[in-house]
Write a protein that holds these residues in place. Structure first.
Motif, short mmCIF file in Angstrom:
data_model
loop_
_atom_site.label_atom_id
_atom_site.label_comp_id
_atom_site.label_asym_id
_atom_site.label_seq_id
_atom_site.Cartn_x
_atom_site.Cartn_y
_atom_site.Cartn_z
N ARG A 256 0.82 -1.21 0.00
CA ARG A 256 0.00 0.00 0.00
C ARG A 256 0.86 1.26 0.00
O ARG A 256 0.56 2.22 -0.71
CB ARG A 256 -0.94 -0.02 1.20
CG ARG A 256 -2.11 -0.98 1.02
CD ARG A 256 -2.96 -1.07 2.25
NE ARG A 256 -4.13 -1.92 2.02
CZ ARG A 256 -4.55 -2.87 2.85
NH1 ARG A 256 -3.89 -3.09 3.99
NH2 ARG A 256 -5.61 -3.59 2.56
N ILE A 260 0.72 4.02 -2.93
CA ILE A 260 0.40 5.43 -2.65
C ILE A 260 1.58 6.32 -3.01
O ILE A 260 1.41 7.42 -3.54
CB ILE A 260 0.00 5.59 -1.17
CG1 ILE A 260 -1.31 4.87 -0.91
CG2 ILE A 260 -0.14 7.07 -0.81
CD1 ILE A 260 -1.70 4.84 0.56
N SER A 263 1.53 6.78 -6.68
CA SER A 263 0.44 7.66 -7.09
C SER A 263 0.74 9.12 -6.77
O SER A 263 0.61 10.00 -7.62
CB SER A 263 -0.86 7.23 -6.40
OG SER A 263 -1.91 8.11 -6.74
N THR A 264 1.15 9.39 -5.54
CA THR A 264 1.39 10.78 -5.13
C THR A 264 2.62 11.36 -5.82
O THR A 264 2.63 12.54 -6.18
CB THR A 264 1.55 10.89 -3.61
OG1 THR A 264 2.61 10.02 -3.17
CG2 THR A 264 0.27 10.50 -2.89
N ARG A 318 -7.95 8.93 5.11
CA ARG A 318 -8.45 8.43 3.83
C ARG A 318 -9.25 9.51 3.09
O ARG A 318 -9.10 9.68 1.88
CB ARG A 318 -9.33 7.19 4.04
CG ARG A 318 -8.58 5.97 4.56
CD ARG A 318 -9.51 4.82 4.90
NE ARG A 318 -10.08 4.21 3.71
CZ ARG A 318 -11.37 4.24 3.39
NH1 ARG A 318 -12.23 4.87 4.17
NH2 ARG A 318 -11.80 3.65 2.30
N GLN A 361 -2.36 16.24 -0.68
CA GLN A 361 -1.76 14.89 -0.54
C GLN A 361 -0.59 14.91 0.44
O GLN A 361 -0.49 14.07 1.34
CB GLN A 361 -1.24 14.39 -1.89
CG GLN A 361 -2.30 14.02 -2.90
CD GLN A 361 -1.67 13.59 -4.21
OE1 GLN A 361 -0.48 13.82 -4.45
NE2 GLN A 361 -2.45 12.97 -5.07
N VAL A 365 0.06 12.28 3.74
CA VAL A 365 0.56 10.99 3.26
C VAL A 365 1.62 10.38 4.20
O VAL A 365 1.61 9.17 4.46
CB VAL A 365 1.10 11.14 1.82
CG1 VAL A 365 2.37 11.97 1.77
CG2 VAL A 365 1.31 9.78 1.19
N GLY A 425 -4.24 5.53 -6.97
CA GLY A 425 -4.25 5.93 -5.57
C GLY A 425 -5.61 5.74 -4.92
O GLY A 425 -5.71 5.27 -3.78
N ILE A 429 -6.59 3.42 -1.69
CA ILE A 429 -7.27 4.00 -0.52
C ILE A 429 -8.54 3.22 -0.21
O ILE A 429 -8.89 3.00 0.95
CB ILE A 429 -7.59 5.48 -0.77
CG1 ILE A 429 -6.30 6.30 -0.85
CG2 ILE A 429 -8.49 6.05 0.34
CD1 ILE A 429 -6.51 7.72 -1.32
#
Length: 458
Positions: A256, A260, A263-264, A318, A361, A365, A425, A429
């Motif tokens: 995860r 993430i 994605s970020t 989230r 974000q 994060v 992402g 989530i």
């Protein structure tokens, strides 16, 4: 399973008054932000000075060959970051956060300062690029252990209901470091001639790392180690093999974090790093002060980051992270459309708007990463997932974006890659439970389970 940071009865933090706990949290957050800012200042200088370094360390009749060689050195630093994350993550979970963060910032600052003292190719020949590469590898190795430790220290030192706010310090440090590096190089470029920059001016930003290192060490020396780590050591021995434990008991959490981070870093990387290339090389805007645009882009999220972190304490990680992803879904195409209308001012405004969801974000994060792992393996878990996901995200973001423009002949094509990464992402989530809620028993259960897994593996 999502693991939260507890505050159990009898723990050192629970014995402190609220004002004292706030002071501990502030000191830890300042230390995390200051050290991370200096780490990222040092790390970013190579990229901003790539053209100059190419001429000095990789001379070639073909200027593009020299530039590609320099960028190859930049990339080599990124490739060793997971190794540094594993090495320092293990030390941090066994020896404590503070001592390891002192080592990482010292390595980074020393390597950067030595870079400013290097002889060039004209003086020592092939030895010059070899030394440059070695120092860059040291930087990358050090950087691999920074974020995991800074995130662990700041969130573990914070009161449970304000972890999001204090945990956002790591992101603030990243933004300040990138902005500081760009501003330093931009100022130097403005006040020196091309000849001066090539002869001695390029050394100045690297040598500045020396006094900055002293500041970071001063801050980190004054900070207590994580109260949760201290409590854990009192209750049980630190893990003998945190890497093994993470991979056996917390694979889902690592995946995860990787997802993430991808994605970020992809959405944010296009909005903040690639976008300058897009405006100048693709849309042909005259960006004589491109580095100052980088400064503006890096500083813009600073007002948003702590606000988003504080909101995540109220509404959950989230929801706030999903809001940032959703912001990219909504804004990506309109902002890229605005950029291609022929007005540089409008393009800059669109760029800044696109960085609003990036700031959201970043505000949440790193706290979320911390909450996915128990104290005993938190440093290792964050470092492993973040650095691997970061390579996938930042390593190909500019290449993919530029290739999409070339293949489709659409200047808004990078917006579609933003949308893809944001959807990734959001899917991740959707597989997670909320991590900000207070669950005092969760970590005890996780530690017991991890102990059983470790013993059985032995």
């Amino acid at each position: 399973m999502t693991i939260v940071l507890p505050e159990r009865k009898g723990a050192p933090m629970s014995k402190q008054s609220l004002p004292e706990r706030e002071r501990v949290a502030r000191r830890a957050s300042l230390a995390a932000a200051a050290g991370t800012a200096i780490e990222y200042y040092d790390y970013a200088l190579y990229g901003y000075l790539a053209v100059v370094l190419a001429r000095l360390f990789f001379p070639s009749h073909d200027g593009l060959v020299g530039l590609l060689s320099t960028l190859g050195v930049v990339a080599s630093g990124s490739l060793v970051r997971p190794l540094g994350g594993l090495f320092f993550g293990r030390l941090g979970d066994r020896r404590g956060r503070k001592v390891v963060l002192m080592v990482t910032v010292t390595l980074m600052g020393t390597a950067t300062t030595l870079t400013g003292l290097l002889p060039t190719y004209a003086a020592v020949g092939l030895l010059a690029p070899i030394l440059l590469t070695v120092l860059r590898l040291v930087q990358g190795f050090s950087a691999g252990g920074e974020v995991g430790g800074a995130a662990s220290l700041s969130t573990e030192s914070a009161p449970a209901r304000r972890r999001g706010l204090f945990g956002s310090a790591t992101s603030i440090g990243v933004s300040l470091g990138l902005a500081g590096a760009a501003a330093t190089v931009g100022t130097l470029t403005d006040v020196t001639s091309a000849e001066q920059l090539n002869s001695w001016g390029w050394r100045v930003p690297f040598l500045i790392a020396g006094p900055l290192l002293a500041v970071a060490l001063l801050y980190r020396m004054r900070v207590e180690d994580s109260p949760l780590f201290v409590e854990m050591v009192k209750e049980a021995a630190p893990p003998k093999a945190p890497v093994t434990e993470v991979l056996q008991a917390h694979r889902a959490a690592v995946l995860r974090v990787m997802g993430i981070a991808y994605s970020t870093m992809t959405t944010g990387g296009i909005a903040s790093v690639y976008i300058v290339v897009h405006l100048s090389a693709v849309l042909k805007y005259p960006l004589a002060g491109a580095l100052w645009l980088v400064v503006l882009i890096a500083l813009m999220p600073l007002a948003i980051i702590p606000w988003a972190g504080s909101l995540s304490d109220r509404f959950g990680r989230r929801r706030i992270l999903a809001a940032g992803m959703g912001g990219f879904l909504i804004l990506a195409v309109p902002c890229f459309w605005m950029m291609q209308q022929g007005s540089l001012a409008l393009a800059v405004v669109a760029t800044l708007i696109l960085n609003i969801p990036f700031g959201i974000q970043q505000g949440v994060v790193y706290t979320m990463y911390s909450e996915l792992f128990p104290t005993r393996v938190r440093y290792t878990g964050i470092s492993l997932g973040f650095n691997v996901g970061g390579i996938i995200g930042t390593g190909v973001v500019s290449l993919v974006s530029t290739s999409l423009v070339a293949v489709t002949d659409l200047t808004i094509a990078p917006a579609f890659y933003i949308i893809f990464a944001a959807v990734v992402g959001l899917i991740i989530i959707g597989t997670m439970r909320e991590s900000s809620s207070h669950d005092p028993a969760a970590e005890s259960r996780a530690n017991e389970a991890a102990t059983v897994v470790t013993k059985s593996a032995q």
